[in-house]
Design an enzyme around this catalytic site. Sequence first.
Site, PDB file in Angstrom:
ATOM      1  N   GLY A  30       0.871  -1.166   0.000  1.00  0.00           N
ATOM      2  CA  GLY A  30       0.000   0.000   0.000  1.00  0.00           C
ATOM      3  C   GLY A  30       0.905   1.212   0.000  1.00  0.00           C
ATOM      4  O   GLY A  30       2.026   1.163   0.518  1.00  0.00           O
ATOM      5  N   ASN A  34       4.538   1.082   1.585  1.00  0.00           N
ATOM      6  CA  ASN A  34       5.713   0.917   0.730  1.00  0.00           C
ATOM      7  C   ASN A  34       6.799   1.927   1.096  1.00  0.00           C
ATOM      8  O   ASN A  34       7.995   1.609   1.110  1.00  0.00           O
ATOM      9  CB  ASN A  34       5.330   1.096  -0.735  1.00  0.00           C
ATOM     10  N   TYR A  89      -6.049  -6.011  -3.191  1.00  0.00           N
ATOM     11  CA  TYR A  89      -5.950  -5.605  -4.588  1.00  0.00           C
ATOM     12  C   TYR A  89      -5.136  -6.622  -5.371  1.00  0.00           C
ATOM     13  O   TYR A  89      -4.316  -7.360  -4.806  1.00  0.00           O
ATOM     14  CB  TYR A  89      -5.371  -4.194  -4.747  1.00  0.00           C
ATOM     15  N   TYR A 102      -9.273  -3.411  -7.225  1.00  0.00           N
ATOM     16  CA  TYR A 102      -9.333  -3.244  -5.768  1.00  0.00           C
ATOM     17  C   TYR A 102     -10.634  -3.790  -5.180  1.00  0.00           C
ATOM     18  O   TYR A 102     -11.694  -3.709  -5.793  1.00  0.00           O
ATOM     19  CB  TYR A 102      -9.246  -1.758  -5.400  1.00  0.00           C
ATOM     20  N   TRP A 103     -10.507  -4.314  -3.949  1.00  0.00           N
ATOM     21  CA  TRP A 103     -11.648  -4.655  -3.102  1.00  0.00           C
ATOM     22  C   TRP A 103     -11.353  -4.048  -1.727  1.00  0.00           C
ATOM     23  O   TRP A 103     -10.666  -4.651  -0.895  1.00  0.00           O
ATOM     24  CB  TRP A 103     -11.816  -6.170  -2.973  1.00  0.00           C
ATOM     25  N   ARG A 168      -5.839   9.833  -6.687  1.00  0.00           N
ATOM     26  CA  ARG A 168      -6.459   8.712  -7.392  1.00  0.00           C
ATOM     27  C   ARG A 168      -7.943   9.030  -7.559  1.00  0.00           C
ATOM     28  O   ARG A 168      -8.717   8.907  -6.610  1.00  0.00           O
ATOM     29  CB  ARG A 168      -6.260   7.408  -6.613  1.00  0.00           C
ATOM     30  N   ALA A 256       7.330   2.437  -7.371  1.00  0.00           N
ATOM     31  CA  ALA A 256       8.506   3.256  -7.695  1.00  0.00           C
ATOM     32  C   ALA A 256       8.455   4.616  -7.000  1.00  0.00           C
ATOM     33  O   ALA A 256       9.420   5.052  -6.364  1.00  0.00           O
ATOM     34  CB  ALA A 256       8.629   3.429  -9.202  1.00  0.00           C
ATOM     35  N   ASP A 258       6.615   5.497  -4.410  1.00  0.00           N
ATOM     36  CA  ASP A 258       6.624   5.320  -2.956  1.00  0.00           C
ATOM     37  C   ASP A 258       8.041   5.105  -2.448  1.00  0.00           C
ATOM     38  O   ASP A 258       8.434   5.645  -1.406  1.00  0.00           O
ATOM     39  CB  ASP A 258       5.759   4.119  -2.561  1.00  0.00           C
TER      40      ASP A 258
END
Length: 307
Positions: A30, A34, A89, A102-103, A168, A256, A258
Amino acid sequence: MAGRGVASIGECMLELSGTRGDEWRMGFAGDTFNTLWTLRALTTSDMPADYVTAFGDDPFSRDQIAFFRENGIGTAASPVIPGARPGLYAIKLKGAERSFTYWRSDSAARRLADDPDSLAKSLENRALVYFSGITLAILEAPARKVLVETIATARKAGSLVAFDPNYRPRLWQDAATARAAIAEALAVTDIALPTFPDEQALYGDASPEATALRLQGAGVKEVVVKNGEEPALVASGRMMESVPAITAVAIDTTGAGDSFNGGYLAARLAGFEPSESARHGHAVACAVVQVRGALAPFEVLKEAFEV
């Protein structure tokens, strides 16, 4: 600074990554986790590193907490919520680029600010507090208000606050809601780590320079605008410098940005100046895209950081 510890706030999910055919590998990842993973790898073992969230009491949540502990990551005063469970995810790769499904609608992490006292306790005595726009987006408006106020209190006590807007669109009701929430977060931020395409999508910025100037105008003293394989733009005070990325043949670009954030912040905590810290961030991100998954082995991260 207020203390020695690092706290990263947000949602760590179950990650399913495709291997071959119908085979899948499960891990944990996540955006803010990360970054904390990278910070844990690049800071000394005597600096506490805690992930601040909310957990379920199911077997997957217990496995997640155990995974954290095995890798030197604590959970501070994060609550365990009976009957809750983590989000999930799945990653599909096409070449090195990835797509996500995603869930997460009933993820335990959506309740990370339900107990203001526990949240405040989790952020006490921190050298660094880190969060993101995704952290904001998974919360309802009252919980976002609690989160930002608690971070503001930690900042007043001396903590350095870093924030990645990480926009997002699908997580937000609309762009106006996202802009309002991000503005409140920027008001308590010392270091902003935006990504230019995200900022362009949300604000219409014409260039990374426009992004940096806008965030400085909002009161953020230190801004690093990431831009994929293009140079990162570092703005601090009157200084504005482009720091070239390090190119590599990418296997998987997951995490990347993160990991760049983690490398940058680890360098800043170690006393490096902003431009040099961005070089460390690029080196770490370059190493991460050459392995599969969001979490590169600690040894890989350390080796990249020390070059």
